[in-house]
Design an enzyme around this catalytic site. Structure first.
Site, short mmCIF file in Angstrom:
data_model
loop_
_atom_site.label_atom_id
_atom_site.label_comp_id
_atom_site.label_asym_id
_atom_site.label_seq_id
_atom_site.Cartn_x
_atom_site.Cartn_y
_atom_site.Cartn_z
N ASP A 400 49.61 35.31 44.99
CA ASP A 400 48.23 35.05 45.71
C ASP A 400 47.04 35.15 44.53
OD1 ASP A 400 46.32 34.82 47.71
OD2 ASP A 400 45.94 37.06 47.44
N THR A 402 43.20 36.08 45.12
CA THR A 402 42.28 36.75 45.33
C THR A 402 42.93 38.31 45.81
OG1 THR A 402 40.85 35.18 46.27
CG2 THR A 402 40.39 37.51 46.99
N PHE A 535 34.51 34.59 63.26
CA PHE A 535 35.22 34.02 62.32
C PHE A 535 36.89 33.88 62.64
CE2 PHE A 535 38.13 33.98 58.70
CZ PHE A 535 37.55 32.90 57.74
N ARG A 589 33.64 32.35 43.87
CA ARG A 589 33.92 31.91 45.13
C ARG A 589 32.77 31.42 46.04
NH1 ARG A 589 38.56 35.02 47.25
NH2 ARG A 589 37.16 35.47 49.31
N THR A 669 46.96 29.96 46.65
CA THR A 669 45.63 30.59 47.32
C THR A 669 44.76 29.87 48.25
OG1 THR A 669 43.39 31.42 46.46
CG2 THR A 669 44.25 29.43 45.16
N ASP A 671 41.69 29.54 48.22
CA ASP A 671 40.10 28.97 47.56
C ASP A 671 40.30 27.70 47.36
OD1 ASP A 671 38.92 31.48 47.83
OD2 ASP A 671 39.36 31.89 45.81
N ARG A 757 43.65 25.91 48.75
CA ARG A 757 43.53 25.50 50.33
C ARG A 757 44.80 25.69 51.08
NH1 ARG A 757 38.49 26.93 50.60
NH2 ARG A 757 37.09 25.55 50.03
N ASN A 787 47.30 37.48 55.11
CA ASN A 787 47.88 36.07 54.89
C ASN A 787 48.79 35.99 53.96
OD1 ASN A 787 46.14 36.87 52.56
ND2 ASN A 787 45.20 34.70 52.29
N ASP A 788 49.26 36.83 53.23
CA ASP A 788 50.66 36.87 52.31
C ASP A 788 51.42 37.54 52.93
OD1 ASP A 788 48.65 35.82 50.16
OD2 ASP A 788 48.29 38.04 50.01
#
Length: 1144
Positions: A400, A402, A535, A589, A669, A671, A757, A787-788
């Site tokens: 990852d 971040t 969110f 970011r 990632t 991002d 993304r 998320n990892d």
């Protein structure tokens, strides 16, 4: 671990929902059927008193080796075999008992922990009063009282708190590791009931979905019975207090139990992970099958030879039963007897030794101070020891970005407002391109700039820890002295943005359930909070609807540019889009901020739709998402923000070291592409000379296939140039629909791959595709956030970073470290050493058992295959579990073929053990053939020493059967022990103690065993045999000659290859020996000094080219890869260099 058949794991609930009557006030009518729910006991134990023995035995005998020895033991009991059942039974029972004790103790600890949790005192409301009871006695529907800093004993729906607005603050650090305070709310109609009497009069029914593992999902509704009508309110995750979380900043709360015991969400998340098996374990099972085949072949040959060479003298008359017996049955019986005779070729103690090595060896990772992070006080963590050796076989690292490559410490750097770019410095916004520090303070801010700052300060989930919090109910969590407050947020981006706006002049002072307070350039403003659109990962944005002090209704929306820009219809869209790309190219970011005015009529319509969606029990998430999408459209684009997340220390050096070690690094990632590429370049993942290929913005299969073909041709044409590949999430989804093979081939042919993304499941899918590709490479996934987790669990090895996005990654990983740079030592040092140790352990075990049992097979040629055993039963039993067990165990824990500093400074050494090189088929065959060769030398050397014309005994007597067997066993035992000594590079006092101590113990045991007539033994064939053997000088001479004959060729082979074709590893050993770190591979010196036999040690080292300084320059090359800043470790000192020159 929990039982898979326990309640809570996919419980067989007939209805998709459950109905809960608050305080267990059930309806009076008789036709009501009460649902059955589990009690509140937590069960993490694996066994009970009643099922421990059968269940544990079943699990242990699922292992091939254990089951095999059980069959052999049963065969020995059923038929007449040459060896006693004790020779197979005792080692088997020893292994079974030791393993059972270990597992039983671990389960007892789990029982102890369960009892401590289940017997915790809690208070519940029953019969109109507050009653103290045990946690395990809580029932679904009970109202439970929780006080400050207490842990919630079960999953509760919040009813009321000590605050009038019904809010409380909770930390879920024990669940997901997030230390920030999370706000939970009670339904307003119930929140006012703040004492026992009021709550006991509450008549309400909760309807919710059956339990599920997702910690952040809860769908339900509460129906409050009134005199005139019922009130229905939705319940969501903000209303649910999870078991294991702790109450903070509130004196007390009341909640009703909805999920108890094994139905609690924390219990549902304790499902066991899929078992990961290392490549060494797979190789070990393969070798075991090969040795089983060898065993069967030997037994078949012996059975055939018995009948081919069968000789029956005339005086040996068979009985009638023997004459009438079936030849087939007799042949099967003989075959089984030979299986029993040779079964010791299978090392029963191998699995136990490997388990002990892995368990004890894992502590070296935890104790390693180089993996300790001073700033956070965190040391490395081992969640499973089964994969220690796999750390030395990694071919791909999937990481990852971040929080893993970066610090996850966000700092607001730049922004674009209404098409104008600003830089942020020391609380000031400066026009890009301006020199000096021109402060943009009120009243110089335009309306658009002020609106942008207010949007950042209003649209977030930041909370405040107030050191001087006022204690009036209406103003709780409102700070009146901004200098005393500290912000907490689940997202570091939000915290950085809110802190920046505070320094600029727009300060977030706090919030209540329906109000947000801002201080705008010294003026307090109260905004009525009407709605929050939370969110979620799919929308990648959040919104708030507020009413301004002037009475206008306004919605602010903040999120990723890919989710905001398509929804905007006004503002400086093209300019801001360009600025977003520029910010991303700098590695920042980016977030976009928009707004939308709502009329009162529009808001009422929106509020009605939201209420209806949030009270839905079926497909609530989808219904709510549809409403959110309907609301968040036609936005006015205010601007974009750029937040910096700097790289962690020594990330570029670590990535470069991984590349030198032959490990490919893939970055995955979420991002945007420009940000990800910028970070890849700054971290050294991509370099400037690399040809960057792109697979992005692919919408159709045809377009994607054409692009893949172009990339494939480009790589093949420019095969000399290094290529980097950039893939976005959308293109990846298209590529994996029908072009998986080509996509993976292109990716594996690139030096570095960057995925941007990416959704969490896409990360896991990439890992799965890579590790299941034809070459089946060993993959390592590393990340720090929730998320990892999916890719960490999917990879061969999962490593969690103890970062700032919670501990979910750490909890689900195999290993956890505090910083990415620690990965270098974890792989290059610990991975290398663990792999070499256990590989040699496995091969040595098979070698010594071949040496052990092959003379037994050869002996049958001299006794007409009568199944006469060569060794006494006691030695058959003790060989593996006693005589030869400790030296190899200590070797597997302490061996260092190269010093740690050299391993870390020369990553190229990692290449030499890749692809299971040390445990390859070639190495396995070498060790096996070496065992057969040594066995032939043992047997025939002893045989020729006791030929008919040789009198070996001191009194002139000839050797007998047991004396010959003792001689063979003694030579064999000493040889295999010294062979391990030759293979040992790093000698400590422990190695000396167990090596020489084992030999001394063998002689002492043999003398004692043969010196006494033991009353519990029916036969004692070995009485006084060993003492007589050792009384012969010829026997002593023969033992030494045979041992030297076995080991001397092996020493010559080592010397020859070391001098003619030294490997990089051997050159590193030579350099290390010259540097004085330790005297490597010597069997006569300690690592930290010299002993009495140091002259002999130096002589042996010089003979084998180990410690001779003159050999260093001959084998070392400056072209070998190394760490530039660690070159001092790898070069000669000036004194050594001058001595070398003069010597030459």
């Amino acid at each position: 671990m929990f039982f898979e058949d326990s309640s809570g794991f996919d419980p067989p609930h007939q209805s998709p929902t459950r109905t809960i009557y608050v305080a267990n006030h059930f309806p009076p009518h008789s036709d009501y059927i009460q649902q059955k729910f589990p009690d509140n006991r937590m069960i993490s134990s694996k066994y009970t008193i009643w099922n421990f023995i059968p269940k544990n035995l079943f699990e242990q005998f699922r292992r091939i080796a254990n089951f095999y020895f059980l069959v052999i033991f049963l065969v020995q009991l059923m038929i007449d075999t040459p060896t006693s059942p004790y020779t197979s039974g005792l080692p088997l029972f020893f292994v079974i008992i030791v393993t059972a004790i270990k597992q039983g103790y671990e389960d007892w600890l789990r029982h102890k922990a369960d009892n401590e949790v289940n017997n915790t005192a809690v208070y519940v409301i029953r019969s109109g009063g507050l009653v103290q009871t045990r946690s395990q006695n809580i029932r679904v529907g009970d109202i439970v009282k929780i006080e400050k800093d207490q842990t919630f004993p079960t999953d509760l729906v919040l009813l009321s708190t000590d605050r009038e607005d019904g809010t409380c603050y909770v930390t879920t650090a024990s669940l997901d590791g997030e230390t920030n305070l999370k706000t939970h709310r009670a339904v307003p109609e119930v929140a006012k009931m703040q004492n026992v009497l009021q709550l006991d009069t509450l008549r309400a029914v909760i309807t919710c979905l059956q339990p599920e593992p997702d910690l952040y999902r809860f769908v339900g509704q509460i129906t409050i019975r009134g005199k005139s009508n019922d009130i229905v309110r939705p319940l969501g995750p903000e209303n649910l207090l999870l078991r294991g979380a702790s109450l903070k900043n509130s004196s007390k709360v009341f909640g009703v139990a909805v999920y108890t015991g094994m139905d609690a969400k924390i219990a549902l998340n304790y499902k066991s992970k899929s078992q990961k098996r290392s490549i060494v374990e797979k190789s070990m099972n393969t070798f075991l099958i090969v040795f089983l085949e060898i065993l069967v072949v030997e037994a078949v040959i012996s059975t055939i030879m018995k009948y081919a060479w069968q000789y029956e003298p005339s005086y040996n008359q068979r009985t009638t039963q023997e004459k009438n017996s079936s030849k087939i049955l007799t042949g099967i019986s003989d075959f089984l007897a030979f299986l029993v005779l040779y079964n010791y070729i299978i090392p029963i103690s191998l699995y136990v030794t490997v388990e002990m090595q892995k368990f004890l060896g894992s502590f070296f990772i935890v104790w390693d101070l180089d993996l300790y992070h001073d700033d956070s006080g965190q040391r490395a963590q081992v969640n499973t020891s089964d994969l220690n050796e796999e750390l030395g076989q990694v071919e791909y690292v999937l990481t990852d970005k971040t929080g893993t490559l970066t610090e996850n410490e966000m700092k607001f750097r730049e922004c674009s407002i209404n098409g104008v770019k600003y830089k942020y410095s020391n609380g000031n916004l400066v026009h890009e391109g301006m020199t000096g520090m021109f402060e943009r303070r009120n009243p110089t801010f335009t309306d658009e700039e002020t609106m942008f700052l207010k949007a950042i300060s209003l649209c977030h989930t930041v909370r405040i820890s107030d050191q001087v919090e006022t204690h009036t109910h209406h103003s709780k969590n409102i700070v009146h002295d901004p200098s005393t407050m500290e912000y907490y947020a689940a997202s570091p981006d939000e915290k950085a943005l809110v802190e920046a706006t505070r320094k600029i002049g727009v300060t977030f002072l706090g919030s209540t359930e329906n109000e947000i307070i801002l201080n705008t350039f010294g003026k307090d403003e109260r905004y009525k909070l009407l709605e929050i659109l939370e969110f979620d990962a799919d929308r990648r944005r959040m919104s708030v609807i507020v009413q301004t002090p002037e009475g206008k209704i306004l919605m602010f929306t903040k999120g990723a540019e890919s989710s905001i820009l398509p929804l905007t219809t006004s503002g400086e869209i093209p300019t801001i889009r360009t600025h977003v790309d520029e910010l991303a190219m700098k590695g920042l970011r980016t977030l976009c901020i928009g707004c939308k005015y709502l009329s009162k009529k529009e808001y009422l319509e929106v509020s009605s739709q939201l209420l209806q969606a949030r009270t839905s029990l079926q497909n609530r998430e989808q219904v709510v998402a549809n409403v959110f999408h309907f609301i968040e459209r036609d936005l006015h684009l205010l601007g974009a923000s750029g937040v910096e997340d700097k790289l962690q220390e020594k990330v570029p050096e670590t990535i470069e070291a991984l590349k030198l070690a032959g490990i490919k690094v893939w970055v995955l990632t979420g991002d945007k592409q420009e940000t990800a590429i910028s970070v890849s370049l700054s971290s050294g993942h991509f370099h400037r000379a690399m040809n960057i290929l792109e697979l992005t913005n692919q919408k159709s299969d045809t377009e994607c296939a054409a692009q893949l073909e172009r990339l494939d041709r480009r790589i093949k044409q420019d095969h000399v140039i290094q290529h980097g590949l950039v893939v976005d999430g959308t293109s990846l989804s298209v590529a994996l629909r029908g072009h998986e093979k080509m996509f993976m081939e292109i990716s594996k042919n690139c030096s570095a791959v960057l995925f941007c993304r990416m959704a969490p499941l896409q990360k896991a899918k990439v890992v799965r595709l890579l590790k299941t590709s034809p070459t089946k490479p060993i993959t390592l996934a590393i990340g720090d956030g929730a998320n990892d987790v999916s890719m960490i669990m999917e990879a061969n090895i999962g490593i969690g970073i103890m970062g700032k996005e919670g501990r979910q990654a750490v909890r689900n990983s195999d290993y956890a470290i505090a910083r990415f740079r620690f990965l270098a030592k974890l792989l290059f040092v610990h991975g290398h050493l663990y792999y070499v140790r256990i590989s040699n352990l496995v091969q040595y075990f098979f070698y010594k058992n071949v040496c052990f049992i092959t003379p037994q097979f050869l002996y049958q040629f001299f006794c007409l295959f009568s199944q006469q055993t060569l060794y006494d039963g006691a030695y058959l039993t003790l060989y593996n579990i006693c005589f030869t067990s400790l030296p190899i165990l200590m070797y597997s824990l302490l061996e260092q073929d190269v010093h740690n500093h050299v391993l870390k400074s020369k990553p190229a050494l990692y290449r030499e053990i890749s692809r299971n090189e040390v445990l390859s088929l070639k190495r396995f065959l070498y060790w096996t053939l070496l065992g057969f060769c040594h066995a032939f030398i043992f047997f025939f050397g002893s045989y020729f020493l006791r030929r008919d014309d040789a009198s070996m005994m001191g009194n002139g007597q000839k050797f007998g059967n047991w004396t010959f067997g003792f001689l063979v066993f003694t030579v064999m035992f000493i040889t295999v022990t010294l062979k391990l000594g030759i293979e040992t590079h790093y000698w400590t006092w422990i190695n000396h103690f167990v090596t020489w101590g084992s030999i001394v113990f063998y002689f002492a045991f043999s003398l004692l065993y043969g010196a006494i007539l033991w009353p519990f033994l029916k036969e004692q064939d070995m009485y006084f045999v060993f003492a007589q053997l050792l009384s012969s000088a010829s026997a002593w001479l023969g033992i030494m000659v045979i041992v030297v004959a076995c080991l001397f060729p092996d020493v010559l082979r080592k010397v020859f290859w070391r001098h003619t074709r030294p490997t990089l590893l051997q050159r590193s050993q030579l350099m290390e020996a010259n540097s004085g770190i330790t005297c490597m591979e010597s069997i006569c010196c300690y690592s930290s000094g010299e002993t009495a036999c140091s002259p002999l040690g130096r002589m042996l080292n010089q003979m084998m080219g180990r410690c001779n300084p003159l050999r260093v320059n001959r084998f070392w090359s400056d072209l070998d890869p190394y760490y530039t800043n660690d070159r001092s470790i790898l070069t000669l000192s000036s004194m050594d260099g001058s001595s070398n020159a003069s010597g030459v």
